[in-house]
Design a protein around this motif. Structure first.
Motif, PDB file in Angstrom:
ATOM      1  N   MET A 221       0.850  -1.182   0.000  1.00  0.00           N
ATOM      2  CA  MET A 221       0.000   0.000   0.000  1.00  0.00           C
ATOM      3  C   MET A 221       0.891   1.240   0.000  1.00  0.00           C
ATOM      4  O   MET A 221       1.854   1.331   0.746  1.00  0.00           O
ATOM      5  N   ILE A 222       0.531   2.195  -0.840  1.00  0.00           N
ATOM      6  CA  ILE A 222       1.280   3.449  -0.949  1.00  0.00           C
ATOM      7  C   ILE A 222       0.616   4.473  -0.041  1.00  0.00           C
ATOM      8  O   ILE A 222      -0.599   4.674  -0.088  1.00  0.00           O
ATOM      9  N   GLN A 223       1.425   5.127   0.780  1.00  0.00           N
ATOM     10  CA  GLN A 223       0.892   6.124   1.706  1.00  0.00           C
ATOM     11  C   GLN A 223       0.790   7.491   1.039  1.00  0.00           C
ATOM     12  O   GLN A 223       1.678   7.899   0.289  1.00  0.00           O
ATOM     13  N   VAL A 224      -0.293   8.189   1.328  1.00  0.00           N
ATOM     14  CA  VAL A 224      -0.526   9.553   0.845  1.00  0.00           C
ATOM     15  C   VAL A 224      -0.756  10.430   2.063  1.00  0.00           C
ATOM     16  O   VAL A 224      -1.635  10.151   2.873  1.00  0.00           O
ATOM     17  N   SER A 225       0.053  11.491   2.206  1.00  0.00           N
ATOM     18  CA  SER A 225      -0.139  12.378   3.354  1.00  0.00           C
ATOM     19  C   SER A 225      -0.066  13.851   2.968  1.00  0.00           C
ATOM     20  O   SER A 225       0.063  14.713   3.824  1.00  0.00           O
ATOM     21  N   LYS A 226      -0.159  14.124   1.659  1.00  0.00           N
ATOM     22  CA  LYS A 226      -0.098  15.515   1.210  1.00  0.00           C
ATOM     23  C   LYS A 226      -1.195  15.759   0.182  1.00  0.00           C
ATOM     24  O   LYS A 226      -1.484  14.901  -0.654  1.00  0.00           O
ATOM     25  N   LEU A 227      -1.790  16.943   0.248  1.00  0.00           N
ATOM     26  CA  LEU A 227      -2.848  17.332  -0.672  1.00  0.00           C
ATOM     27  C   LEU A 227      -2.518  18.701  -1.255  1.00  0.00           C
ATOM     28  O   LEU A 227      -2.135  19.612  -0.518  1.00  0.00           O
ATOM     29  N   LEU A 228      -2.650  18.843  -2.567  1.00  0.00           N
ATOM     30  CA  LEU A 228      -2.491  20.135  -3.228  1.00  0.00           C
ATOM     31  C   LEU A 228      -3.883  20.591  -3.666  1.00  0.00           C
ATOM     32  O   LEU A 228      -4.492  19.980  -4.550  1.00  0.00           O
ATOM     33  N   ALA A 229      -4.386  21.639  -3.019  1.00  0.00           N
ATOM     34  CA  ALA A 229      -5.729  22.139  -3.326  1.00  0.00           C
ATOM     35  C   ALA A 229      -5.813  22.536  -4.791  1.00  0.00           C
ATOM     36  O   ALA A 229      -5.035  23.361  -5.261  1.00  0.00           O
ATOM     37  N   GLN A 230      -6.732  21.899  -5.508  1.00  0.00           N
ATOM     38  CA  GLN A 230      -6.979  22.166  -6.922  1.00  0.00           C
ATOM     39  C   GLN A 230      -5.718  22.054  -7.780  1.00  0.00           C
ATOM     40  O   GLN A 230      -5.609  22.686  -8.826  1.00  0.00           O
ATOM     41  N   GLY A 231      -4.749  21.251  -7.322  1.00  0.00           N
ATOM     42  CA  GLY A 231      -3.518  21.033  -8.092  1.00  0.00           C
ATOM     43  C   GLY A 231      -2.669  22.280  -8.203  1.00  0.00           C
ATOM     44  O   GLY A 231      -1.936  22.459  -9.181  1.00  0.00           O
ATOM     45  N   ALA A 232      -2.747  23.146  -7.199  1.00  0.00           N
ATOM     46  CA  ALA A 232      -2.040  24.433  -7.217  1.00  0.00           C
ATOM     47  C   ALA A 232      -0.567  24.265  -7.582  1.00  0.00           C
ATOM     48  O   ALA A 232       0.148  23.476  -6.983  1.00  0.00           O
ATOM     49  N   GLY A 233      -0.141  25.015  -8.579  1.00  0.00           N
ATOM     50  CA  GLY A 233       1.254  25.053  -8.974  1.00  0.00           C
ATOM     51  C   GLY A 233       1.686  23.930  -9.907  1.00  0.00           C
ATOM     52  O   GLY A 233       2.839  23.898 -10.330  1.00  0.00           O
ATOM     53  N   LEU A 234       0.795  23.015 -10.243  1.00  0.00           N
ATOM     54  CA  LEU A 234       1.168  21.901 -11.111  1.00  0.00           C
ATOM     55  C   LEU A 234       0.851  22.221 -12.567  1.00  0.00           C
ATOM     56  O   LEU A 234      -0.182  22.814 -12.879  1.00  0.00           O
ATOM     57  N   ALA A 235       1.732  21.797 -13.450  1.00  0.00           N
ATOM     58  CA  ALA A 235       1.522  21.988 -14.880  1.00  0.00           C
ATOM     59  C   ALA A 235       0.378  21.087 -15.354  1.00  0.00           C
ATOM     60  O   ALA A 235       0.266  19.939 -14.917  1.00  0.00           O
TER      61      ALA A 235
END
Length: 195
Positions: free
Chosen positions: A1-15
């Protein structure tokens, strides 16, 4: 299982190209309100999501896995009531009244300029129809308001600059014409409207 502990609101800053290539998870509102849950992404990977308590995940957000991979969040379609104003016997202000009454009942509500959405409730549907509103059952994603005291993920700070000064001089008095309310109209069988 891959752990996820970070969220980027609406993909802010991602291309956009990175978002297009990212795996996706489709989650209903009940799951997106939780800060800890397990889900399989569109690539079949099992994810263990551990976000800060109180975080709400919204459609369009991006989860960042421990391996650096990105996972787009899609709001799953679910049963909802879509509430609109009756153009023949009401006005858009009727939606404001409805939002007030729903808020008084602490109902989770999605606000749009031309409609409201709530989770199904036949008692509320009857109340809204009595207020001359049109209530339709739909299957759509649900993104209710977070409320003034919502915690986590999508807070709104007021320490930013609006780019203009706030002049607090009293406004000039204006005369406003008040139009008489239309005659009451009962919505129900035989009224000629599709409700």
């Amino acid at each position: 299982m891959i752990q996820v502990s970070k969220l980027l609101a609406q993909g802010a800053g991602l291309a956009p190209v990175l978002l297009k290539r990212a795996a996706a998870v489709t989650l209903d509102w009940d799951t997106r309100q939780k800060s800890r849950f397990q889900v399989a992404d569109s690539q079949g990977r099992e994810l263990g999501v551990f976000l800060p308590r109180g975080t709400v995940v919204r459609g369009g957000d991006v989860l960042v896995a421990e391996d650096g991979s990105l996972v787009r969040v899609v709001a799953a379609p679910q049963a909802l009531l879509r509430i609109t104003a009756c153009t023949a016997h009401g006005s858009p202000f009727d939606l404001v009244r409805a939002a007030y009454h729903l808020g008084n009942r602490h109902v989770q509500i999605e606000l749009k300029p031309d409609h409201l959405k709530i989770e199904p409730d036949h008692v509320l549907a009857d109340m809204l129809r009595a207020m001359h509103l049109i209530v339709n059952e739909v299957e759509e994603g649900f993104e209710p308001e977070g409320g003034a005291y919502a915690a986590g993920g999508h807070g709104h700070e007021h320490s930013h600059d609006h780019g203009h000064a706030h002049d607090h001089k009293p406004a000039a008095k204006k005369t406003i014409a008040i139009q008489a309310a239309p005659a009451p109209h009962v919505h129900g069988p035989g009224c000629g409207h599709d409700h």
